[in-house]
Design an enzyme around this catalytic site. Sequence first.
Site: not given
Length: 220
Positions: A13, A88, A127, A160, A171
Amino acid sequence: MRLILMGPPGSGKGTQAKLLAGREHLTHLSTGDMLREAIRSGSELGLKARDAVEGGKLVSDDLLYDIIEARLRELGSDKCFILDGFPRNLRQAEFLESTLPRMGIGIDAAILLDVPRGSLLKRLSGRRVCSHCGKEYHLEFSPPKVDGICDVCGNKLYQREDDRPEKIEERLKTYDEATLPMVEFYRNRGLLVEIEADGGIEDVLQRILDSLDKVKQGRV
Ligand code: AP5
């Protein structure tokens, strides 16, 4: 155009929203970025949102309504935008549906990025983010030139908190329970655009642009 970008964590996204914003002259509004910035700055919002964001759960709807409405009002009715990470859940979708008409605007498309679970896990666990300028890297797909150091500003990269394995699971569970039901909401309104998003970044962007062309043609 005024767009919503939906998809599970790691579906691209943020990556695609930034590219689309550049190509289509849209303002990129990311609730994840807004919340991380609030946490970094230690604001009241950040203090309230921290546990949920770092734990991979959704923050309370009420915390986001005021910010989103304020940001959309700032843009005004002639500016186009891409919403990344909002709405969301169904309540947020209903909030947006009742708020936008009061500003004289509507949504043109709700884009859903579809990526298999295996790829999501790989993307998220690899990431890394620059602690200073926020540039994102991926250990395998887009590594920095020097291990652990940002190519742009030379500062350290970090992982993160919510990209740790147990948080990723949380998540994905949150996405299945809270966000997936929203897909039908937009399908029923004829706004859903589904994109197979498991290819290279440029390939996925091209698929989105091709679909948006069809949306624009349908509008004329
Ligand atoms: P948010 O920041 O929105 O996190 P997310 O939805 O979990 O999404 P990510 O940022 O992890 O992934 P993405 O889909 O943007 O993918 P990206 O482009 O980064 O939200 C964070 C938290 O804030 C939430 O968990 C929640 O607590 C809170 N929150 C936010 N909005 C909220 C709301 N409305 N209500 C309540 N709470 C809210 O890509 C991921 C990685 O993959 C990168 O390394 C990238 O380089 C790589 N990549 C991307 N595309 C490709 C590709 N095509 N091929 C290979 N690698 C790729």
